[in-house]
Design an enzyme around this catalytic site. Sequence first.
Site, PDB file in Angstrom:
ATOM      1  N   CYS A   1      -2.412  -1.682  -5.054  1.00 31.90           N
ATOM      2  CA  CYS A   1      -1.229  -1.622  -5.920  1.00 31.90           C
ATOM      3  C   CYS A   1      -0.218  -2.639  -5.404  1.00 31.90           C
ATOM      4  CB  CYS A   1      -0.647  -0.213  -6.011  1.00 31.90           C
ATOM      5  SG  CYS A   1       0.151   0.403  -4.517  1.00 31.90           S
TER       6      CYS A   1
ATOM      7  N   ARG B   1       0.852   4.300  -5.241  1.00 36.33           N
ATOM      8  CA  ARG B   1      -0.379   4.535  -5.996  1.00 36.33           C
ATOM      9  C   ARG B   1      -1.657   4.287  -5.209  1.00 36.33           C
ATOM     10  NH1 ARG B   1       0.949   0.728 -10.875  1.00 36.33           N
ATOM     11  NH2 ARG B   1       1.840  -0.402  -9.106  1.00 36.33           N
TER      12      ARG B   1
ATOM     13  N   ASP C   1       3.890   3.098 -12.099  1.00 37.80           N
ATOM     14  CA  ASP C   1       4.335   3.073 -10.710  1.00 37.80           C
ATOM     15  C   ASP C   1       5.458   4.088 -10.515  1.00 37.80           C
ATOM     16  OD1 ASP C   1       5.192   2.503  -8.144  1.00 37.80           O
ATOM     17  OD2 ASP C   1       5.142   0.320  -8.439  1.00 37.80           O
TER      18      ASP C   1
END
Length: 159
Positions: free
Chosen positions: A10, A16, A129
């Site tokens: 990520c 994440r 996100d």
Amino acid sequence: MEMTKILFVCHGNICRSPMAEYVMKELVRRAGLEDRFVIASAATSSEELGNDVHPGTQAKLRQEGIPCPPRRAVRMEASDLQRWDWLVGMDSRNILNMRRITQTSPDDPDAQKIRRLLDFTSCPRDIADPWYTGDFDATYRDVDQGCRALLAFLTRHQS
């Protein structure tokens, strides 16, 4: 049996991708398949290098009963394309940055290793996100769905 090596990626490697790393490790552990997988995570940026997992991700994983040991964010490197079997990004921007870092174009044979996590599900899309949304529950649901689909895909295709 050969090990399958998965690198989750990520932007900052604090929300994440470590969530996906720890969810996948737990799914693999529960399935008794730890000896068949190597799982880690990394960032496409250098903004959070050295930082631990975001407190929101830690709290969500704890709530779900998933271990989240301390770690430090690391950045993905070009050599990861050769080191890992799968480079699994969380959103389309991650994929573009992963291709830039590895210097692969979409038609490069090695580019097939680079996928979005939810592309393994019946509903391909980006994972939002939680750094921006603040919604770690929604991110967890997407990550869990993606990891379950990825594990099913890989166990079907392992010899």
